[in-house]
Structure formats: C-alpha cells, structure tokens
Write a protein that holds these residues in place. Sequence first.
Motif, short mmCIF file in Angstrom:
data_model
loop_
_atom_site.label_atom_id
_atom_site.label_comp_id
_atom_site.label_asym_id
_atom_site.label_seq_id
_atom_site.Cartn_x
_atom_site.Cartn_y
_atom_site.Cartn_z
N ASP A 160 0.43 -1.27 0.56
CA ASP A 160 0.07 -0.38 -0.42
C ASP A 160 0.46 1.08 -0.19
OD1 ASP A 160 -2.28 1.60 -0.42
OD2 ASP A 160 -1.95 1.75 2.45
N ILE A 161 2.14 1.19 0.38
CA ILE A 161 2.81 2.51 0.42
C ILE A 161 3.79 2.79 -0.81
CG2 ILE A 161 5.03 3.57 2.51
CD1 ILE A 161 4.01 2.02 4.67
N TYR A 162 4.10 1.40 -1.15
CA TYR A 162 4.95 1.85 -2.12
C TYR A 162 4.46 1.93 -3.12
CZ TYR A 162 8.83 2.00 1.22
OH TYR A 162 9.99 2.31 1.95
N TYR A 163 3.49 0.58 -3.26
CA TYR A 163 2.90 1.25 -4.85
C TYR A 163 1.20 1.33 -4.31
CZ TYR A 163 6.47 -2.46 -6.36
OH TYR A 163 7.47 -3.05 -6.52
N GLY A 164 0.43 1.72 -3.95
CA GLY A 164 -0.80 2.19 -3.49
C GLY A 164 -2.02 1.63 -4.19
N ALA A 165 -3.05 1.73 -5.08
CA ALA A 165 -3.58 0.82 -5.90
C ALA A 165 -3.50 0.21 -7.09
CB ALA A 165 -5.33 2.13 -5.62
N SER A 166 -2.59 0.40 -7.67
CA SER A 166 -2.05 -0.37 -8.32
C SER A 166 -0.67 -1.57 -8.04
CB SER A 166 -0.39 0.10 -9.10
OG SER A 166 -0.89 1.66 -9.42
N LEU A 226 2.44 -6.57 -9.59
CA LEU A 226 3.39 -5.18 -9.39
C LEU A 226 3.51 -4.15 -10.66
CD1 LEU A 226 6.72 -6.31 -6.89
CD2 LEU A 226 4.47 -5.65 -6.37
N PRO A 227 2.94 -3.24 -9.90
CA PRO A 227 3.48 -2.49 -11.37
C PRO A 227 5.37 -2.10 -11.56
CG PRO A 227 2.79 -0.86 -9.18
CD PRO A 227 2.71 -2.53 -9.15
N GLY A 228 5.37 -1.28 -12.65
CA GLY A 228 6.45 -1.16 -12.88
C GLY A 228 7.21 0.07 -12.69
N THR A 229 6.34 0.48 -11.86
CA THR A 229 6.79 2.09 -11.27
C THR A 229 5.96 2.23 -10.03
OG1 THR A 229 4.96 3.76 -12.09
CG2 THR A 229 7.77 3.22 -13.27
N MET A 230 6.75 2.31 -8.35
CA MET A 230 6.63 2.77 -7.06
C MET A 230 6.90 3.66 -7.21
SD MET A 230 9.14 0.35 -5.20
CE MET A 230 10.82 0.85 -6.16
#
Length: 573
Positions: A537-543, A562-566
């Motif tokens: 939640d901290i580093y990616y949020g809803a992504s 996990l998405p490509g960017t944090m």
Amino acid sequence: MKLFKRFSLIRSLKGNLAIVLIITTVIPIILTGYISYRWIYIVQTEKIEKDIQTNITRETNELERRLDDTTSVSQLLAIEGGIGRDVVKFIANQDELEKRNLYADINASMLNVNFANPNLGVMFYYTPDYKDPIIFSNSNIAPTFLIDQLPLFYEKNLLKYYGPYTSLNTNDNSLVFSLVRTMPDGVGHTIYAYIETKLTGMETMFAQNAKTSDSYHVIVNPKGTVTYSNLAKINQVGQAFAAPKGYKVFSATSIYDWKVYQLIPFSVYNHEINKWIVQFILFSCLSLIVGVGLAWFIWKKVYGPIRLINKEITRFRNDQTTNSLAMTGLVEFDQLLLNFDQMRGQIVDLIMDVEEKEKRRGQLEVEKLLVQINPHFLHNTLNTIQWLARMQGQTNIAQLVTIFTRVLHYNLGKKNIIVTVEEEVEAIRDYIQLQNIRYDHVFKVLLDIDPTALDVSIPRFILQPLVENSLYHGFEQGEGEINVIIQKVEESKLLLIVKDNGIGISAERLAQLFEQEDNIQKSGLGIGLHYVKKMLDIYYGASAQLEIASSNGKGTTISIHLPGTMKGSHEDV
C-alpha cells in the motif's frame, strides 16, 4: 503564438477581451464596407458604364441609320432614279399640258416617298439657276434659303450632310439633319435634292434645355470640329473638341468617322457611391455603438463569473474545508464551478490520503524499530557463538549460526528498504536453508525465478513472510511442498506467487483475512500478511494487487501483481 504572448503589452483578460470585442466589431464593418464598395464600384464601372456606352452606341447607330435613310431616298430623287429625270423634263418642257402632267406625277412620287419614310421632314429640289429655285417642296420654306448657309457635317462624293440645325419648315422649330445631293442636269445647270430627317425619339440626345439634364451630348465631325453641343459653355460649335474636366466622357464613332460624346458630371456619375459613403458612415457609427454596448454586456457576463471563480479558488487556497458554492447563473461557468468543486473534493481526499499514508509509514517505522532490538549486539553475540562452535569443532552449529546471521542481517540490518529481486531471492534461500536445518528437511521449497526479473526493484522482505506463513500454518504434519514463482510480465511488471499444497484456508477465514485487519494482526497468520499488505500500500498504492486463492485440503496460492513503478519513497526506513 508563444512569441505573440511574450511580446504582448496587454496581460489582463479584461484588456485582451476588450481588444477582441473591438476587432470583432470593426472587422465586419470593414469587410462589409469593402465588399459593398467593391460591388457598387463594379456596378458603377462595369454595369453602368456598359449601359451608358451601349446607349450612346445605340444613339450613334440610330443617327447613322437615319442619315443612311436620307442617302437611300436621295437615290430615288436622283436623275438616274426616275423622279430626278422627271424634274429635269419638267424644267426643260415648254408645253403647259405636259408640264402640268409631269408636275402631278412628281408630286405624287414625292408624297409616296415621304409616306414610306415617316422620319423624313422637308424634301424639295433646289434649282438656283432658275426663277423659282425651290420646287416640289412638301412644306412651307423660307424663300431666302441658301445651301452655303447650312452647317456642314460631312460630305461623301456628291452627297453633303448638314446639321444639326432648325428645320427649314417655317412651322417646325425642331432640330434636323439633312442631305443635299448634287445632280448635273446635262445642259450646264446643277439641281440639288434636299432631304431632311427628323430626330424623333432622340430628344434626350438633342435636349435643348441641357441645364436640367444629368448628361450632355457633343457631336464632332470627322475633322474633330464640334458641330453640336448642349454644353456650349465648354464645347462651342466650330471649335475642336477637348474633354472637359469634371466630366466622365463616353464616346461612339460612326463608320464615317464622326463621333458622338456623352459627358456626365462626376457629381452625377458618383452619386451612388457618394450616397453609399454617407449611408456606410451612418451604419458604421451605429454598428460601433451597438458593438461597444455588446462588448460591455459580454464583459459583464464573462468577468463577473471569472471573479466568482477566482474568489472560490482563493478561498480554497486559504481554507481546504468544503464550502457551499455560489452559482453564476450561466451553464458553462456553473459547470466549471462544479468541476472545480469535484476537483477540490479530490484534492482534499488526496491530502487526507497522503497524511494517512505518512501516518501508516510512521507506524511501520516504529514497528520495524521495535523489531530491531539492538542488531549490533545480536550480531556480535552470534559471531561469538559461531567462533566458539568452530573452536570446539561443532560445524553444524557454526553453519546454522552463519546462515541465521545472514538472515538476521537482511531482515534487521541497515540495508535500503528497496532491494532487487535477486537480493530478495538470496534471502529466501538462506531462510529456507535455515528452516531445513531446523526441521531436518521435512518440507520442500522450489524456486522458479525468471532471470530477466533479477534486476527489478521491490520492497524488502515481502516474500519471506508469505513463505513463513505457508511453512507454519499450511502443514499439519510439518511436511509439504512450497513453490515460489517470480515472473516478469508486460515489460517491467512482476508476478510473485507463493503456493503450497497444505491444508488450505476456509472461505470464512479468507473473508476474515481481508475484512478484519485488526484481529488478523493479532493472530500469527495475520502479522506477516499485514506487513506485506502495508508495504504494497505504501509503495504501490492501488496499483498493486494481492490475491489469495485457497480451499480446505487443497493448499493456498498467494499472488502479488506489481506495477513497473513504485509510488512510495525509496529511502531507508
């Protein structure tokens, strides 16, 4: 456009709007004026000039036709034509009876010619060498007639054309042209046939009261001398023609080289344009007044809502609390205000979300600090145990302490919170080796790692808690198989999977894992899962997506997308 904005001296919307409104008012006036002026000018120069030129050509052709008619009639009066031969016989005959018969025949023939040509006027034979010079006349003629006194127009062989002048008919004062045909009688005398042509239907061209006319006519003979002019103050009869100033001149030339000029004063010729100019000035002034009024009205309609919107933005800048909106009454601006209100709500939610995330991050930092119970002390103690085990030949204990030290250093050390997949996998291998020594290899852990994903950055310590949950809560007898799969999908996106063949989790328990976070955190299963969810939640949020698929007796599969960017910070915690 950028260059225009950079060097524009008017920076305010009010000034720019005023200029735009003035331009939008003035340009239609200019375009309308130009188009209407061009139209009038074209009509003036093309249609009107064409009409005038056509008219004067028609008048010239008509005068030429009438003179040609006199020429044709003169052939009937010639000696070779019949009537002239009878006239010669009449003059030479001494027999009264025969002479009376010839007189009657000649008069009848003259009447027939006159009847067949209604435009003809006075006709007679002129015999200056005899006692009665004027014979066979169809009108009353002044006895003092002399051919040499007539104004010569032009001549052609034996034909002479005269005019315009007042008719020889004492009962008619209208202007006429005439033809005099010279005919030798064969005995040494000369007879002249005189024929007048009326100017009926050409009154405009030969208007006697030219002061009341909008145009003037000048007739010039082939030598360039004026023979007729109703603008006598400028072009007098007998003088060479010169185009006068202040007049528009049109002309037509006969096939016999005489010309007819029509002179129109510029005040009359430009009457329509001058009239249009006055009307256009009045129209322009009225348009400007209306344009200024519309500009003021539009300005009030636009600037008022803009001030209200600016007021709302300023109020939000100073106070982020939600306040009721004041509507402008205009649909477009009200829609803009509603969009701003939605944006304001989203900004407030975003600020609260950022504050909440910062609060969570602070809690996580505290939790991590609580776990890090003096790492240096623990490392030093473990190093002492490792040294003593080696000194006493306890290699198994030394190996266990070495692996445990690496695991403890990775989990509680000073490493960055962001690591590569390769570093996370190495930590998992150490943890698995440590647990294998502890449980004497009663379970199996298989690693399937995509080589292209090794350099991808992820938050530290998100796989070990999931492996640990499978190990401690997935197997009742302590035996089983765990699969750790890391794949790179869609360029830089990652798929992390921890799968076991243990006892599984019931649907009710799964629902509790996601709905009752506080209760989960207190249980053994929920501590590690809670930590992983917070890191995501901290580093990616809803992504980022965390999915758990499980059922009783069929094992558990935990998938992390996990998405490509944090979106979180990359600094240490």
